[in-house]
Design an enzyme around this catalytic site. Structure first.
Site, PDB file in Angstrom:
ATOM      1  N   TRP A 101      25.710  92.238  45.995  1.00  0.00           N
ATOM      2  CA  TRP A 101      24.400  92.345  46.644  1.00  0.00           C
ATOM      3  C   TRP A 101      24.334  93.556  47.556  1.00  0.00           C
ATOM      4  O   TRP A 101      23.311  94.240  47.636  1.00  0.00           O
ATOM      5  CB  TRP A 101      24.048  91.063  47.392  1.00  0.00           C
ATOM      6  CG  TRP A 101      23.906  89.894  46.480  1.00  0.00           C
ATOM      7  CD1 TRP A 101      24.649  88.743  46.481  1.00  0.00           C
ATOM      8  CD2 TRP A 101      22.956  89.740  45.404  1.00  0.00           C
ATOM      9  NE1 TRP A 101      24.238  87.899  45.482  1.00  0.00           N
ATOM     10  CE2 TRP A 101      23.203  88.476  44.812  1.00  0.00           C
ATOM     11  CE3 TRP A 101      21.944  90.536  44.894  1.00  0.00           C
ATOM     12  CZ2 TRP A 101      22.451  88.001  43.723  1.00  0.00           C
ATOM     13  CZ3 TRP A 101      21.198  90.083  43.812  1.00  0.00           C
ATOM     14  CH2 TRP A 101      21.459  88.824  43.240  1.00  0.00           C
ATOM     15  N   ASP A 171      21.618  91.290  55.475  1.00  0.00           N
ATOM     16  CA  ASP A 171      21.163  90.357  54.448  1.00  0.00           C
ATOM     17  C   ASP A 171      21.918  89.047  54.715  1.00  0.00           C
ATOM     18  O   ASP A 171      23.120  88.967  54.515  1.00  0.00           O
ATOM     19  CB  ASP A 171      21.510  90.921  53.067  1.00  0.00           C
ATOM     20  CG  ASP A 171      21.192  89.957  51.931  1.00  0.00           C
ATOM     21  OD1 ASP A 171      20.767  88.816  52.202  1.00  0.00           O
ATOM     22  OD2 ASP A 171      21.373  90.350  50.755  1.00  0.00           O
ATOM     23  N   LYS A 195      18.716  79.977  48.853  1.00  0.00           N
ATOM     24  CA  LYS A 195      20.116  79.650  49.080  1.00  0.00           C
ATOM     25  C   LYS A 195      20.210  78.522  50.106  1.00  0.00           C
ATOM     26  O   LYS A 195      20.678  77.449  49.817  1.00  0.00           O
ATOM     27  CB  LYS A 195      20.911  80.876  49.566  1.00  0.00           C
ATOM     28  CG  LYS A 195      20.723  82.108  48.712  1.00  0.00           C
ATOM     29  CD  LYS A 195      21.342  81.973  47.323  1.00  0.00           C
ATOM     30  CE  LYS A 195      20.819  82.975  46.317  1.00  0.00           C
ATOM     31  NZ  LYS A 195      21.120  84.365  46.567  1.00  0.00           N
TER      32      LYS A 195
HETATM   33  C1  LIG Z   1      20.802  85.673  45.967  1.00  0.00           C
HETATM   34  C2  LIG Z   1      21.008  86.819  46.857  1.00  0.00           C
HETATM   35  C3  LIG Z   1      20.198  87.960  46.797  1.00  0.00           C
HETATM   36  C4  LIG Z   1      19.100  88.136  45.774  1.00  0.00           C
HETATM   37  O1  LIG Z   1      18.065  87.270  45.997  1.00  0.00           O
HETATM   38  P1  LIG Z   1      16.726  87.334  45.121  1.00  0.00           P
HETATM   39  O2  LIG Z   1      15.826  86.442  45.882  1.00  0.00           O
HETATM   40  O3  LIG Z   1      17.074  86.818  43.768  1.00  0.00           O
HETATM   41  O4  LIG Z   1      16.271  88.737  45.093  1.00  0.00           O
HETATM   42  C5  LIG Z   1      20.434  88.968  47.709  1.00  0.00           C
HETATM   43  N1  LIG Z   1      21.397  88.873  48.637  1.00  0.00           N
HETATM   44  C6  LIG Z   1      22.204  87.789  48.711  1.00  0.00           C
HETATM   45  C7  LIG Z   1      23.251  87.730  49.766  1.00  0.00           C
HETATM   46  C8  LIG Z   1      22.031  86.728  47.832  1.00  0.00           C
HETATM   47  O5  LIG Z   1      22.834  85.658  47.922  1.00  0.00           O
END
Ligand SMILES: *Cc1c(COP(=O)(O)O)cnc(C)c1O
Length: 360
Positions: A101, A171, A195
């Site tokens: 990511w 993030d 998540k």
């Molecule tokens: C799942 C995830 C993403 C991507 O998320 P989307 O909503 O599918 O764009 C980005 N960063 C992390 C840490 C993730 O776990």
């Protein structure tokens, strides 16, 4: 009704109480005579839903007044572009690359300016968090970027990097609300909902107000300007209304559970049970350096792909589902987010113990 224990990394398990409440309100939201999915986002009812969600999140995290909370769309991946478009005043940013990511965010930033990789853990397949106490932070960097919890590799920053005075952007998609967070250490936090918060389709952005600018990179779409979202209370256009409603319910559930200190204790207890088992097992092995382990995502392997596949299949037959590792790394991964009950991890460890004995 037979609900399984869902160890998926995302979309992931939600608190059963929250789902039940949503089910009860599906056809008639509190006497409105219609459900939230059918409701105008400009209605009094929805205005209260979004305001309560925002205020509950502010209370849970102790978000200071000089920060704005936004609910946006496009997934966490959209933020990989929105962040540089809004924050790259000098067109320079430093990235710490600790997994897929972060790698994607880094690649996206390169579309907009000079993105520098100032640290990485790719040399050991992202199985650790590098020492970030004295990194070569660029003189004119607009921000330093991290992916705080690496969903795929199962690592977590237990100490934030020393950004040498630069703004920290994180993030937090897979660790959001899993433990207390000192928001003042960040310029911007974002988290995709699917998540640890709610259904896919909502992204929470927490941004320091002085970083919400009019003078963003030329060509930044209106919808991607944080200012557009902030000026309109996340209601510039139709928001992901049902998702926000569900996130709001999860925030209320977290408050009822006792808040983030309590969640941290619960999450540590769950993770310890699983890591302790992995540390003594002769068949299953955790893949992450102990000092970098995530509380939320726990990857592990056996000695062979065949045995991994057998384990995943038999676990599924026993109501323990979605234990397959990410397609890019293989093996297994148990995601044990806030909504995974302790009992679920107990069941998993019992099953692993039995499987190990039977397959020696
Ligand atoms: C799942 C995830 C993403 C991507 O998320 P989307 O909503 O599918 O764009 C980005 N960063 C992390 C840490 C993730 O776990």
């Amino acid at each position: 009704m037979a609900r399984v224990y869902n160890f998926a990394a995302g979309p992931a398990v939600l608190p059963e109480e929250v789902l039940q409440e949503a089910a009860d309100e599906m056809l008639d939201y509190r006497g409105a005579g219609l459900g939230v999915m059918e409701m105008s986002h400009r209605s009094k009812e929805f205005e209260k839903i979004i305001t309560d969600a925002k205020n509950d999140l502010i209370e849970l995290m102790g978000i200071p007044e000089d920060y704005e909370v936004l609910f946006v769309q496009g997934g966490a991946s959209q933020q990989f572009a929105a962040v540089p478009m809004n924050l790259m005043q000098n067109r320079v940013a430093d990235y710490i690359v600790t997994g897929q990511w972060a790698k994607k965010a880094f690649a996206e930033a390169k579309l907009f300016g000079q993105a520098n990789k100032i640290a990485s853990s790719e040399d050991k397949t992202f199985s650790y968090i590098p020492d970030c106490s004295d990194l070569p932070v660029s003189e004119n960097a607009d921000y330093v970027y991290i992916c705080e919890n690496n969903t795929i590799y199962g690592t977590k920053f237990h100490q934030l990097p020393n950004t040498k005075g630069k703004i920290l952007v994180a993030d937090q998609s897979s660790c959001f609300l899993s433990e207390p967070c000192d928001v003042t250490k960040y310029g911007l936090i974002f988290a995709g909902a699917q998540k640890n918060i709610g259904p896919a389709g909502v992204v929470v952005v927490i941004i320091r107000k002085d970083l919400i600018r009019e003078d963003v990179l030329e060509g930044t779409p209106t919808m991607l300007k944080y200012k557009t979202q902030a000026d309109n209370g996340s209601l510039y256009n139709t928001p992901p209304a049902y998702g926000i409603y569900m996130c709001g319910k999860v925030f209320q559930w977290l408050k009822k559970m006792g808040g983030l200190e309590v969640m941290k204790e619960r999450n540590e207890k769950k993770a310890k049970l699983l890591y302790d088992f992995l540390d003594q097992s002769t068949m299953f092995k955790g893949t992450v350096e102990p000092g970098s382990r995530s509380l939320m995502n726990v990857p592990f392997v056996t000695e062979s792909d065949e045995l991994n596949a057998k384990f995943i299949e038999e676990a599924k037959q026993n109501g323990l589902v979605q234990l397959k590792g990410h397609r890019t790394v293989g093996g297994m991964r148990a995601s044990i987010y806030n909504a995974m009950p302790y009992e679920g991890v107990v069941k998993l460890v019992e099953f692993m113990t039995k499987f190990e004995a039977e397959n020696k």
